[in-house]
Design a protein around this motif. Structure first.
Motif, mmCIF file in Angstrom:
data_model
loop_
_atom_site.group_PDB
_atom_site.id
_atom_site.type_symbol
_atom_site.label_atom_id
_atom_site.label_comp_id
_atom_site.label_asym_id
_atom_site.label_seq_id
_atom_site.Cartn_x
_atom_site.Cartn_y
_atom_site.Cartn_z
ATOM 1 N N ARG A 1 0.738 -1.154 -0.009
ATOM 2 C CA ARG A 1 -0.066 0.159 0.073
ATOM 3 C C ARG A 1 1.032 1.257 0.124
ATOM 4 O O ARG A 1 1.756 1.439 0.878
ATOM 5 C CB ARG A 1 -0.888 0.176 1.263
ATOM 6 N N LEU A 2 0.638 1.924 -0.990
ATOM 7 C CA LEU A 2 1.617 3.335 -1.104
ATOM 8 C C LEU A 2 0.485 4.461 -1.402
ATOM 9 O O LEU A 2 -0.302 4.233 -2.359
ATOM 10 C CB LEU A 2 2.698 2.968 -2.426
ATOM 11 N N ASP A 3 0.962 5.622 -0.917
ATOM 12 C CA ASP A 3 -0.072 6.812 -1.088
ATOM 13 C C ASP A 3 0.010 7.149 -2.779
ATOM 14 O O ASP A 3 -0.800 7.400 -3.541
ATOM 15 C CB ASP A 3 0.653 8.033 -0.344
ATOM 16 N N ASP A 4 1.384 6.990 -3.307
ATOM 17 C CA ASP A 4 1.429 7.342 -4.516
ATOM 18 C C ASP A 4 2.547 6.259 -5.220
ATOM 19 O O ASP A 4 3.608 5.707 -4.747
ATOM 20 C CB ASP A 4 2.386 8.538 -4.668
ATOM 21 N N THR A 5 1.979 5.491 -6.017
ATOM 22 C CA THR A 5 2.747 4.338 -6.670
ATOM 23 C C THR A 5 4.045 4.878 -7.784
ATOM 24 O O THR A 5 4.792 4.190 -7.752
ATOM 25 C CB THR A 5 2.013 3.400 -7.855
ATOM 26 N N THR B 1 6.566 6.065 -6.553
ATOM 27 C CA THR B 1 7.537 6.089 -5.250
ATOM 28 C C THR B 1 9.116 5.593 -5.799
ATOM 29 O O THR B 1 8.845 4.513 -6.434
ATOM 30 C CB THR B 1 6.926 5.430 -4.089
ATOM 31 N N GLN C 1 11.316 13.335 6.614
ATOM 32 C CA GLN C 1 10.038 13.115 7.442
ATOM 33 C C GLN C 1 10.555 12.228 8.570
ATOM 34 O O GLN C 1 11.381 11.208 8.285
ATOM 35 C CB GLN C 1 9.170 12.339 6.681
ATOM 36 N N ASN D 1 3.105 2.685 12.270
ATOM 37 C CA ASN D 1 3.580 4.062 11.776
ATOM 38 C C ASN D 1 4.550 5.014 12.421
ATOM 39 O O ASN D 1 4.286 6.144 12.788
ATOM 40 C CB ASN D 1 2.138 5.087 12.068
#
Ligand SMILES: Nc1ncnc2c1ncn2[C@@H]1O[C@H](COP(=O)(O)OP(=O)(O)OP(=O)(O)O)[C@@H](O)[C@H]1O
Ligand SMILES: Nc1ncnc2c1ncn2[C@@H]1O[C@H](COP(=O)(O)OP(=O)(O)OP(=O)(O)O)[C@@H](O)[C@H]1O
Length: 463
Positions: free
Chosen positions: A95-99, A101, A248, A441
């Motif tokens: 699961r990725l926010d943006d593939t 990456t 981050q 997380n």
């Protein structure tokens, strides 16, 4: 092997399972030119191969491009690609926010999931899988076997895997290879385990029930006693400590202390921030807040290395010399001439304990995965550090390698050494941990465990 057959190859570390898989697929000698002694080998035409080291798998810099590259070769129309990419990532639970990456920013377990997704995208008839779940969390392991199970009875599978418990019902045929590379057994898993249990145990190969046969669970009282014995002063304390990657915070610890004789297992899903925690303690990534370690003045890596031994998740990151022996010598402190004999003897003992004596002249990069793993741990131990940070030190190890390593770490622990070990192995958590830190997380939290419950806490507080 028959079409549609599901075959598991089992054998001790270094017996040649990866090499055999490469020969069966044709990688050897077509891509890796190694002379072969064989009249003829029929290799399949449409096959996919999941490498033991996911970093060896990738051709493209970004996650979506890696799968698109495979789909392009299969002439999938461009407009269908985003949905197909999402489908294959979903199959392995990546699961990725943006593939889009960078692959370099994935954790090792996330990379392993991607490696499997890109091979599934090939839709191969024959799948060669070299320890595909070694770096995966429980969810990832379950998903991979579920997907493999669902992709069809007509697909042929050849798997090398040490984590056997999740796959035995999927397997038709089990082939066991002995330490000298001979075929020891060939049959259904049930018949092989029944008939050859003694040989499997002698060779140190995984079989169902091996934990119960080989490892005694530590008693709660013994954990408490050793905590009492080794004193109450912390050797490492975190205050609002965090590790930063790509600008981050990827791991953070609010307020925790570590005491002599603690064996802390660090658990959590793939990508949760476990490796980042160890890298932050070693100052190998930027940090903020405080991580105090007894006896360490300043925060240079050389000063840390005096007190802290570190085993990287990928053993190859650790190697800096051209032979197994030099690797250990490199890590040893300078001593006076009269002490060199004792140092040499201690090094040889370590090589023997880690089954590396015969390989002492071999290049570290020419070892099998299990041999590399054992060398990386031996290298971290050779200086006798007071704190040991180990990132999945048992992945890819056979039963013998695992049990020996755990026993040795337990001896060190009862002598006061702190063990901080990232692991996905529930048996190790249950049997070895005195404390469990769970990462979710990026937040590190202590979990209540049997072992770290009142007795140990009481001992620490002087009760
Ligand atoms: N590049 C290489 N050059 C020379 N020897 C090698 C090379 N790679 C591996 N070997 C040796 O070949 C033998 C078989 O290695 P292989 O990786 O096939 O073992 P394996 O059974 O898959 O082990 P593991 O379970 O530890 O992954 C090992 O003894 C290893 O030391
Ligand atoms: N070089 C990097 N730059 C930016 N983000 C990164 C980088 N390396 C890792 N990350 C991210 O940091 C997070 C934590 O990664 P980390 O490797 O600590 O996870 P992990 O818990 O050890 O996972 P695994 O069980 O898969 O090894 C992940 O979301 C990952 O994508």
């Amino acid at each position: 092997m028959k079409p549609g057959e599901k075959v598991l190859l089992l054998g001790p570390s270094g017996c040649g399972k990866s090499t055999l898989l490469q020969v069966l697929s044709g990688i050897v000698p077509d891509i890796i030119e190694i002379p072969l002694k064989a009249d003829s080998i029929v290799t399949p035409s449409r096959w996919g191969y999941v490498f033991q080291d996911p970093d060896a798998q990738f051709c493209m810099p970004y996650v979506d491009e890696e799968i698109a590259f495979v789909l392009e070769n299969r002439q999938v129309p461009r407009e269908e690609m985003p949905a197909r990419i999402a489908h294959y990532l979903h199959l392995v639970g990546l699961r990725l926010d943006d593939t889009h990456t960078p692959i370099g920013q994935l954790s090792q377990g996330m990379k392993q999931r991607l490696a499997i997704a890109s091979v599934l995208a090939l839709e191969p008839e024959v799948l060669f899988l070299d320890e595909p779940t070694a770096l995966l969390d429980e969810e990832g392991t379950g998903l991979v076997w579920e997907t493999i199970r669902s992709i069809g009875a007509d697909k042929t599978l050849v798997i090398v895997e040490h984590k056997i418990s999740g796959i035995l019902d999927l397997i038709d045929r089990l082939i066991v290879i002995s330490a000298d590379g001979e075929m020891l057994a060939d049959g259904s898993p049930r018949s092989v385990f029944e008939t050859y249990k003694k040989q499997l145990a002698d060779y140190g190969i995984w079989y169902p029930g091996v934990w119960e046969d080989c490892h005694t669970r530590r008693e709660a009282e013994s954990a408490a006693a050793s905590a009492m014995l080794t004193g109450r002063q912390p050797v490492m304390s975190f205050r609002d400590f965090a590790g930063i990657r790509g600008g981050q915070i990827k791991t953070s610890v609010d307020n925790l202390s570590v005491y002599p004789g603690d064996w802390i297992t660090v658990t959590g899903a793939n990508g949760a921030g476990k490796s980042s925690l160890l890298l932050a303690i070693m100052r190998l990534i930027p940090t903020q807040g405080s991580c105090w370690i007894e006896g360490v003045k300043g925060s240079k890596i050389e000063q840390l290395a005096e007190q802290v031994g570190f085993v990287f998740q990928n053993p190859e990151f650790q190697f800096v010399t051209n032979s197994v022996e030099e690797e250990l010598l490199y890590s040893l402190p300078e001593v006076e001439a009269k002490e060199r004999g004792a140092q040499q003897a201690a090094m040889e003992e370590l090589l023997r304990q880690y089954d590396l004596l015969e390989l002492r002249k071999q290049h570290p990069f020419q070892l099998s995965m299990g041999q590399k793993r054992r060398l990386s741990v031996a290298t971290a131990l050779v200086r006798g550090p007071r704190i040991l940070l180990l990132d999945e030190p048992t992945f890819g190890l056979d039963a013998r390698g695992t049990m020996r390593m755990l026993e040795q770490l337990e001896r060190l622990r009862t002598g006061g050494t702190v063990i901080v070990m990232v692991t996905h192995d529930e048996e190790i958590v249950k049997r070895c941990a005195t404390r469990v830190w769970h990462v979710e997380n990026g937040c590190v939290k202590e979990l209540p465990t049997e072992m770290s419950s009142p007795l140990v806490a009481l001992a620490r507080e002087g009760g």
